[in-house]
Design an enzyme around this catalytic site. Structure first.
Site: not given
Ligand code: CA
Length: 711
Positions: A408, A437
């Site tokens: 994340d 990400e």
């Protein structure tokens, strides 16, 4: 803390003092630092600075007069004395050199009849172990050894015992969880010892098919909770780890749900949203609040709300192990979503309680970095933080046999850390997946240090969610561009962008090369964030009839699957999942977030079509090349009339030529071929007939192929 004065040790020769103007106008002509025996050293006031309500004094002290880990106080000229707090000294290079510890036994380790506890607390003056804090509380002073490490061995097997650390640091005594703690009682009230030698689970690693290229992956993302909360099924352990692996579960019409349904999709990997302990759900009353779980409390401990007995530290450990084991038995790998970019609460975190100022990124004026927009950023560049993250990942591979990690906000983690992670995890498990990400967040790191898409050439083995793909194939995801259509939703202006996406942005030809390898692109149009694809289609194509919107969903699903790169699905995308237009459901209700199995039947044609295209991807090599060179040598595009597109793939392992026709418009086109081809996929899914011409129907993808001539 005394609000009249605070004193901080910011370097080996630097002490910063803040004096309130409410106390002697913030004025002191002299400051002394004093040890416990009363030995006083006069500080050299280098400068003073008026901050409004306080005066800041920068003082110098002879280097090595302050010995880290000892108690000192600072005294001003009116004899007010306050504790000297170790602050930014912990960010200095010298500190990190002197106090780095490469020990591999942090946390609690059971070895037969002995349990050893080890914690890194270099600035603490005292550390004790509190064993069983809520029952027969025992306090055992720990021994400070090398590099700021404290340890104690208790001559008992303490499997399932609970514990906390009692830390005396910066003039306070605080109780803290073990950052390395591998389990816990409900709502992280204490860490718990696990003797992993007592847990005998066959993880069925031998049942997994070979997986040697990221581009063979078809990942489906879900949350443990969403997977089985649908009230209209007979799943027994709804919303729990074990609810994920109940065989034979059905909905009220007798259709398979949960595990059996998932197995039918053809996914190579399931990706679970955070399963490590997070804060925002009451583990004892999990139905009270819903949360996705991107608010970490304990990185090495599983979330208690997903276990049957949150107060039994064994429950979450064995139940999640059974999940991995069952998915492996079904030939499906398990990737987990890890949130090493921020924590739920700095002050309450074990990190901050044990080594204040060390684990979170900040400037030297007391401002926390907040690139995560969650209040803080983990300082991955600090050596013991980097080590922690790597140790934490290794723990999950070794004890739970997980097969991959989705990072994340990976852009907040520095590149060197990600490089070391990649090296370490590949050495333990060559088939491991690592992706995340790579957005450029405003964290306190230079852009060249961030693990972001523009630096992807520097991170072998690490893939990135491809937002170019997402936004051009489907149309912008931002909340104020709901009506914006990408190519699949019918805007032909995106045709070149669509080509770039189909080849995982590995080719410069279309002006948007992002990756040096297709293995670095996660090709997707829907994930847990933002509107679902179906909601986006409904918002952008609201004038179209249901039948056409369904065709668009199928078109997008097929595109994701046959694109180069890693195929990624948000579970439910295969049955037109809706969140009623909500674009951020992180704390919405179960009814918004749950996998609504009734829709599987309602959108059966989309489900079957999606399964078929996944089958096709697995059958032939044309939709998952491993290198940029193969893509540039084998894939060609031809623009067709009215904005339609032909993708030609030459000389694949299986075929002399594969042709993919894309028509995202509500018009038809008749195509005459230059000879005989096999129709292998059309709007009804897999097919297998000879053709020489066909109708390219509205909003459809046709795949035909020329078999290799056998010599
Ligand atoms: Ca929790």
């Amino acid at each position: 803390m005394d609000n009249r004065m605070q004193a901080y040790c910011d370097d080996f020769d630097k002490i910063t003092i803040y004096m309130s103007k409410g106390y002697y106008m913030g004025q002191s002509r002299e400051f002394y630092v004093s040890d416990l025996c009363g030995n006083q050293i006069l500080l050299d006031i280098e400068s003073s600075n008026d901050l409004g309500d306080t005066i800041q004094y920068t003082c110098r002290v002879e280097e090595d007069k302050i010995r880290i880990g000892r108690d000192y106080s600072v005294i001003e000229e009116h004899a007010l004395s306050v504790p000297l707090q170790y602050r930014y000294i912990v960010k200095t290079e010298r500190f990190n050199k002197s106090y780095y510890s490469d020990r591999n036994d942090f946390g609690a380790t059971v070895n037969g009849d002995t349990t050893k506890f080890v914690v890194w607390a270099p600035t603490a003056t005292d550390v004790s172990l509190i064993l069983n804090p809520y029952s027969l509380k025992e306090v055992h002073p720990m021994i400070g050894v090398e590099s700021g490490v404290w340890e104690i061995s208790i001559p008992r097997n303490l499997h399932l015992s609970n514990y906390l650390f009692l830390i005396n640091v910066n003039g306070k005594v605080v109780e803290a969880l073990d950052p390395y703690g591998v389990s816990s009682i409900a709502n992280h009230k204490a860490s718990s010892v696990i003797d992993f030698s007592k847990i005998q689970i066959d993880f069925n690693d031998d049942k997994l098919p070979k997986f040697d290229s990221y581009t063979d992956a078809v990942i489906f993302e879900t949350s443990v909770r969403d997977f089985s909360t649908d009230p209209n099924t007979n799943v027994v352990n709804k919303g729990k780890f074990l609810g994920m692996i109940e065989e034979g579960a059905v909905d009220s019409n007798g259709h398979p749900v949960g595990f059996d349904y998932f197995k039918s999709l053809g996914a190579t990997h399931i990706q679970l949203m955070p399963i490590n302990d997070f804060s925002s759900t009451d583990e004892l009353f999990p139905h009270k609040f819903y949360n996705w779980g991107y608010d970490p409390v304990q990185y090495n401990t599983l979330e208690g709300a997903y276990s049957l007995s949150p107060n039994n530290p064994l429950s979450r450990v064995t139940e999640f192990s059974e999940v991995v084991s069952a998915f492996h038995a079904a030939g499906i790998r398990v990737n987990i979503d890890v949130v090493y970019n921020h924590m739920f609460d700095v002050a309450q975190s074990a990190f901050e309680k044990i080594v204040p100022y060390y684990y979170f990124r900040s400037d030297l004026n007391g401002n926390l970095s907040n690139g995560s927009f969650c209040g803080n950023d983990i300082d991955s560049k600090s050596p013991m933080v980097r080590k922690f993250i790597i140790d934490s990942l290794v723990h999950q591979v070794e004890h739970y046999h997980v097969d991959g990690f989705r990072f994340d906000l990976m852009g907040i983690i520095d590149i060197e850390t990600m490089q070391e992670i990649s090296k370490k995890l590949k050495s333990i498990k060559p088939s491991i997946m690592m992706y995340g990400e790579g957005w450029n967040m405003p964290t306190m790191l230079s852009d060249s240090d961030k693990t972001i898409i523009s630096n992807s050439d520097l991170t072998p083995g690490i893939a990135y969610f491809n937002d170019y793909y997402r936004d051009n194939v489907k149309g912008s995801t931002s909340a104020d561009s709901k009506a914006v259509k990408g190519y699949v939703l019918g805007d032909g202006n995106y045709r070149d962008a669509f080509k770039a996406a189909l080849v995982a942005n590995t080719q410069g030809e279309f002006g948007s090369k992002m990756f040096d390898s297709p293995t670095k692109s996660v090709s997707y149009v829907e994930a847990h964030d933002n509107m679902t694809l179906w909601d986006k289609i409904n918002a952008a194509c609201q004038d179209e009839e249901l039948e056409l919107r369904i065709k668009r969903q199928k078109f997008a699903n097929a595109t994701v699957t046959i694109s180069q790169g890693i195929s990624f699905y948000h579970m439910g995308q295969e049955f037109c999942r809706t969140k009623n237009g909500e674009d951020n459901s992180y704390r919405s209700s179960d009814s918004v977030n749950m996998i609504d199995y009734a829709r599987v039947n309602e959108f059966k044609t989309v489900v079957e079509y999606t399964k078929d295209i996944i089958k096709l991807k697995k059958q032939i090599d044309a939709f998952g090349f491993n290198t940029t060179e193969e893509i540039s040598n084998k894939i060609f595009f031809e623009d067709l009339d009215c904005g339609m597109l032909l993708m030609r793939i030459e000389d694949t392992l299986d075929y002399e030529r594969v042709l993919v026709y894309f028509n995202p418009f509500n018009v038809s086109s008749h195509i005459k071929l230059d000879g005989q081809y096999r129709l292998i996929f059309d709007e009804n899914g897999l097919n297998d007939v000879d053709i020489t011409e066909f109708d390219l129907k509205p909003i459809s993808i046709i795949i035909i192929a020329k078999p290799k001539i056998k010599e």
